[in-house]
Write an enzyme that holds these catalytic residues in place. Structure first.
Site, PDB file in Angstrom:
ATOM      1  N   GLU A  10      35.276  90.745 -25.666  1.00 31.11           N
ATOM      2  CA  GLU A  10      35.295  90.694 -24.199  1.00 31.11           C
ATOM      3  C   GLU A  10      35.812  92.000 -23.588  1.00 31.11           C
ATOM      4  O   GLU A  10      35.810  92.145 -22.370  1.00 31.11           O
ATOM      5  CB  GLU A  10      36.049  89.451 -23.690  1.00 31.11           C
ATOM      6  CG  GLU A  10      37.336  89.115 -24.409  1.00 31.11           C
ATOM      7  CD  GLU A  10      38.521  89.838 -23.845  1.00 31.11           C
ATOM      8  OE1 GLU A  10      38.679  89.839 -22.623  1.00 31.11           O
ATOM      9  OE2 GLU A  10      39.294  90.399 -24.625  1.00 31.11           O
ATOM     10  N   HIS A 307      38.834  85.432 -25.848  1.00 29.36           N
ATOM     11  CA  HIS A 307      40.155  86.066 -25.907  1.00 29.36           C
ATOM     12  C   HIS A 307      40.793  85.843 -27.278  1.00 29.36           C
ATOM     13  O   HIS A 307      41.365  86.754 -27.876  1.00 29.36           O
ATOM     14  CB  HIS A 307      41.080  85.459 -24.838  1.00 29.36           C
ATOM     15  CG  HIS A 307      41.139  86.250 -23.575  1.00 29.36           C
ATOM     16  ND1 HIS A 307      40.432  85.907 -22.452  1.00 29.36           N
ATOM     17  CD2 HIS A 307      41.829  87.367 -23.246  1.00 29.36           C
ATOM     18  CE1 HIS A 307      40.678  86.781 -21.491  1.00 29.36           C
ATOM     19  NE2 HIS A 307      41.516  87.678 -21.947  1.00 29.36           N
TER      20      HIS A 307
END
Length: 341
Positions: A10, A307
């Site tokens: 990400e 994450h």
């Protein structure tokens, strides 16, 4: 020197935070390139810079590229020492994201580390401070980490000005964390706050959240907090204490958004986290990864997030294969430490 590609996964600030924390802990120099390459405003933001400067202070490190907008950073740590940390982010930059970088490193100092950070306590795209102090710290206690996070003053976007103080003790006794499925919810607690706003805002947020959570048929206590700061704002954090850990949900108020919607959103998020029956919510999951590498254990998360996967990648870039992940992004999953450091 380890090179970390900041555009991996990400591609956010978390790669930077975890990399510099791990560099501080291991003493291994790191070069991070393509910092926050996938973000609309790439490079270092003020909260990233201040986290790096605080870790530089702790690790007596040599640093190159530490300025706002920088796309590349070199961090060469020397000796990790317990020092008092005082940071003023200077904006509504997230205090909790700075703490996410500092906490793993601070617990490896030989003495207690005290900190005082000024910035945003309750801002978008980051955990609220009440989540860190009531959910994250509760979990860290289980693996032998003792500390405190206190809100001195709230800070919201855009003015910031929030103040958080606290400390962490050295992590002398590392305890394994086994957090799979919970069998019962003991109680629900929460904090609904309103800053520079009428008290009914906090009360309505709390009432709406409670109404939504009554279906769990457990005791509920959501306290309200009314305060003054340099700018207005509101928010609510609710958490469920289970026979395992705590799981949380939160929401922020904003202009034109009814307080009832804010309360309902936080409650719904908590209900979503509880649904799979796993001990660890999706927010705590990625926060625990750097610590689990040293404590060992197994966690079952309500959702595997990008994450979490990115944090595992960073940790394993420094330490080699540590984790076994069972599950796909966006679904409940199981993370097992196959080799603790």
């Amino acid at each position: 020197m380890i090179t970390i590609d900041g555009s991996y996964g990400e591609g956010g600030g978390q790669i930077l935070r975890t990399s510099v924390a791990l560099s501080t802990i291991t003493g291994e120099p790191v070069r991070i390139v393509n910092i926050r390459a996938n973000r609309p405003n790439p490079g270092l933001r003020p909260q990233h810079l201040h986290a790096i400067l605080a870790l530089k202070h702790l690790a007596n490190a040599e640093v190159k590229g530490a300025h706002v907008g920088s796309r590349e950073l070199v961090f060469i740590p020397k000796k990790l020492e317990a020092k008092e940390i005082s940071i003023d982010i200077g904006t509504a930059g997230s205090i909790t994201l700075v703490l996410q970088a500092l906490l793993p490193a601070m617990v490896f100092a030989r003495e207690k580390v005290k900190f005082r950070i000024t910035g945003g306590t309750d801002v978008s795209w980051s955990p609220p401070v009440d989540y860190l102090s009531n959910v994250t710290l509760f979990a860290l206690e289980k693996i032998g980490i003792h500390g405190e996070i206190r809100v001195i003053r709230r800070g919201h976007y855009p003015k910031g000005g929030g103040i958080v103080e606290g400390y962490v003790e050295p992590w002398n006794e590392k305890r394994e964390l086994v957090a799979k499925e919970y069998s019962r919810i003991i109680k629900i607690e929460g904090i609904s706050h309103a800053t520079n706003l009428p008290s009914h805002v906090a009360e309505r947020q709390a009432r709406a959240a409670k109404d939504e959570l009554l279906q769990l048929k457990v005791p509920i206590e959501i306290r309200t907090e009314i305060s003054r700061s340099i700018g207005p704002g509101s928010g609510i954090v609710v958490w469920a204490e289970t026979d395992c850990l705590r799981l949380g949900g939160d929401a922020l108020g904003k202009k034109g958004k009814p307080a009832e919607i804010v309360g309902k959103e936080a409650a719904q998020e908590l209900l979503d986290q509880l649904k799979p029956g796993h001990c660890v919510d999706k927010f705590l999951g990625d926060q625990l990864i750097p610590f689990l590498a040293f404590s060992g254990g197994v966690i079952w998360v309500s959702e595997i997030t990008n994450h979490l996967k990115t944090n595992i990648w960073v940790v394993e870039s420094f330490l080699g294969r540590i984790f076994d992940v069972d599950g796909n992004v966006g679904e409940p999953g199981k993370i097992r430490v196959i080799r603790r450091v």
